[in-house]
Motif scaffolding. Structure first.
Motif, PDB file in Angstrom:
ATOM      1  N   PHE A  36       0.830  -1.212   0.000  1.00  0.00           N
ATOM      2  CA  PHE A  36       0.000   0.000   0.000  1.00  0.00           C
ATOM      3  C   PHE A  36       0.863   1.261   0.000  1.00  0.00           C
ATOM      4  CE2 PHE A  36      -3.712  -2.615   1.264  1.00  0.00           C
ATOM      5  CZ  PHE A  36      -4.611  -2.106   0.346  1.00  0.00           C
ATOM      6  N   ASN A  37       1.983   1.231   0.718  1.00  0.00           N
ATOM      7  CA  ASN A  37       2.906   2.378   0.682  1.00  0.00           C
ATOM      8  C   ASN A  37       3.407   2.617  -0.737  1.00  0.00           C
ATOM      9  OD1 ASN A  37       2.914   3.190   3.402  1.00  0.00           O
ATOM     10  ND2 ASN A  37       4.421   1.642   3.944  1.00  0.00           N
ATOM     11  N   LYS A  38       3.777   1.552  -1.400  1.00  0.00           N
ATOM     12  CA  LYS A  38       4.303   1.671  -2.759  1.00  0.00           C
ATOM     13  C   LYS A  38       3.213   2.093  -3.748  1.00  0.00           C
ATOM     14  CE  LYS A  38       8.079  -1.574  -1.916  1.00  0.00           C
ATOM     15  NZ  LYS A  38       8.134  -1.210  -0.503  1.00  0.00           N
ATOM     16  N   ARG A  58      -3.638   5.763   4.148  1.00  0.00           N
ATOM     17  CA  ARG A  58      -4.486   5.524   5.336  1.00  0.00           C
ATOM     18  C   ARG A  58      -4.621   4.026   5.611  1.00  0.00           C
ATOM     19  NH1 ARG A  58      -7.230   9.888   3.193  1.00  0.00           N
ATOM     20  NH2 ARG A  58      -8.735   8.560   2.127  1.00  0.00           N
ATOM     21  N   GLU A  59      -4.781   3.234   4.537  1.00  0.00           N
ATOM     22  CA  GLU A  59      -4.895   1.782   4.718  1.00  0.00           C
ATOM     23  C   GLU A  59      -3.566   1.203   5.201  1.00  0.00           C
ATOM     24  OE1 GLU A  59      -6.666  -2.060   4.748  1.00  0.00           O
ATOM     25  OE2 GLU A  59      -7.351  -0.011   5.065  1.00  0.00           O
ATOM     26  N   ALA A  60      -2.454   1.673   4.643  1.00  0.00           N
ATOM     27  CA  ALA A  60      -1.142   1.209   5.104  1.00  0.00           C
ATOM     28  C   ALA A  60      -0.952   1.520   6.586  1.00  0.00           C
ATOM     29  CB  ALA A  60      -0.031   1.860   4.273  1.00  0.00           C
ATOM     30  N   GLU A  61      -1.346   2.708   6.993  1.00  0.00           N
ATOM     31  CA  GLU A  61      -1.182   3.084   8.400  1.00  0.00           C
ATOM     32  C   GLU A  61      -2.068   2.238   9.312  1.00  0.00           C
ATOM     33  OE1 GLU A  61      -0.685   7.034  11.117  1.00  0.00           O
ATOM     34  OE2 GLU A  61      -1.994   7.193   9.364  1.00  0.00           O
ATOM     35  N   PRO A  71       8.941  -0.780  10.588  1.00  0.00           N
ATOM     36  CA  PRO A  71       9.523  -0.444   9.277  1.00  0.00           C
ATOM     37  C   PRO A  71       8.456   0.037   8.288  1.00  0.00           C
ATOM     38  CG  PRO A  71      10.467  -2.482  10.085  1.00  0.00           C
ATOM     39  CD  PRO A  71       9.315  -2.129  11.003  1.00  0.00           C
ATOM     40  N   GLY A  72       7.274  -0.568   8.353  1.00  0.00           N
ATOM     41  CA  GLY A  72       6.176  -0.137   7.482  1.00  0.00           C
ATOM     42  C   GLY A  72       5.713   1.271   7.803  1.00  0.00           C
ATOM     43  N   LEU A  73       5.682   1.617   9.093  1.00  0.00           N
ATOM     44  CA  LEU A  73       5.312   2.985   9.484  1.00  0.00           C
ATOM     45  C   LEU A  73       6.360   3.985   9.027  1.00  0.00           C
ATOM     46  CD1 LEU A  73       3.845   2.551  13.078  1.00  0.00           C
ATOM     47  CD2 LEU A  73       2.634   3.319  11.027  1.00  0.00           C
ATOM     48  N   THR A  74       7.625   3.592   9.109  1.00  0.00           N
ATOM     49  CA  THR A  74       8.685   4.477   8.634  1.00  0.00           C
ATOM     50  C   THR A  74       8.554   4.689   7.134  1.00  0.00           C
ATOM     51  OG1 THR A  74      10.136   3.705  10.403  1.00  0.00           O
ATOM     52  CG2 THR A  74      11.188   4.819   8.555  1.00  0.00           C
ATOM     53  N   GLU A  75       8.329   3.607   6.395  1.00  0.00           N
ATOM     54  CA  GLU A  75       8.126   3.717   4.945  1.00  0.00           C
ATOM     55  C   GLU A  75       6.897   4.582   4.649  1.00  0.00           C
ATOM     56  OE1 GLU A  75       7.806   0.829   1.026  1.00  0.00           O
ATOM     57  OE2 GLU A  75       6.998   0.073   2.914  1.00  0.00           O
ATOM     58  N   HIS A  77       5.746   7.110   6.385  1.00  0.00           N
ATOM     59  CA  HIS A  77       6.075   8.528   6.537  1.00  0.00           C
ATOM     60  C   HIS A  77       6.962   9.035   5.407  1.00  0.00           C
ATOM     61  CE1 HIS A  77       3.859   9.073  10.156  1.00  0.00           C
ATOM     62  NE2 HIS A  77       4.477   8.075  10.736  1.00  0.00           N
ATOM     63  N   MET A  78       7.825   8.168   4.879  1.00  0.00           N
ATOM     64  CA  MET A  78       8.634   8.564   3.725  1.00  0.00           C
ATOM     65  C   MET A  78       7.740   8.733   2.490  1.00  0.00           C
ATOM     66  SD  MET A  78      11.662   8.916   4.901  1.00  0.00           S
ATOM     67  CE  MET A  78      10.844   9.440   6.391  1.00  0.00           C
ATOM     68  N   SER A  79       6.730   7.883   2.374  1.00  0.00           N
ATOM     69  CA  SER A  79       5.784   7.998   1.255  1.00  0.00           C
ATOM     70  C   SER A  79       4.980   9.286   1.378  1.00  0.00           C
ATOM     71  CB  SER A  79       4.852   6.786   1.216  1.00  0.00           C
ATOM     72  OG  SER A  79       5.589   5.601   1.007  1.00  0.00           O
TER      73      SER A  79
END
Length: 131
Positions: A36-38, A58-61, A71-75, A77-79
């Protein structure tokens, strides 16, 4: 072929949709978070569809919080940072960079902290071109 080529972005989107389906098959929430981030990055940065990109984030979060995927939360925020930057919300971009760094600081996760800090430094350096 340019990155903004519609057929290329559609192929990229298909790849990340497949990633979501594989993550669902194996019940792998961190993989789904990453997909979802990507998707958000491609949707926002390549297609300029910012509301749709926000929906993916929003779904990724939601999923990252559910499984405590740091790591997903960090990604995430970078997204958000990339999408905020391209849409001209520099303060919003910096806030997401700070949040990524904070995740690393609070958890003493050196990799996450360095990821956030290096991204922040690169972004600030890039922004000097516009100063």
């Amino acid at each position: 072929m340019q990155l903004t080529d519609t057929s290329k972005s559609e192929r990229i989107m298909d790849t990340f949709h497949k990633m979501i389906h594989v993550a669902e098959t194996y019940d792998n929430l961190p993989m789904k978070v990453s997909a979802f981030n990507k998707l958000a990055r491609v949707t926002g940065l390549m297609q300029g569809q910012f509301p749709e990109a926000e929906g993916h984030l929003r779904e990724a979060e939601r999923l990252a919080m559910l499984c405590q995927d740091l790591p997903g939360l960090t990604e995430l925020h970078m997204s958000y940072c990339a999408i905020r930057t391209i849409s001209g919300d520099i303060e919003g971009a910096l806030e997401h960079q700070r949040r990524a760094i904070q995740i690393g600081n609070e958890t003493e996760a050196t990799e996450l902290r360095l990821f956030g800090m290096s991204h922040c430094a690169a972004s600030l350096t890039y922004l000097t071109h516009f100063d």
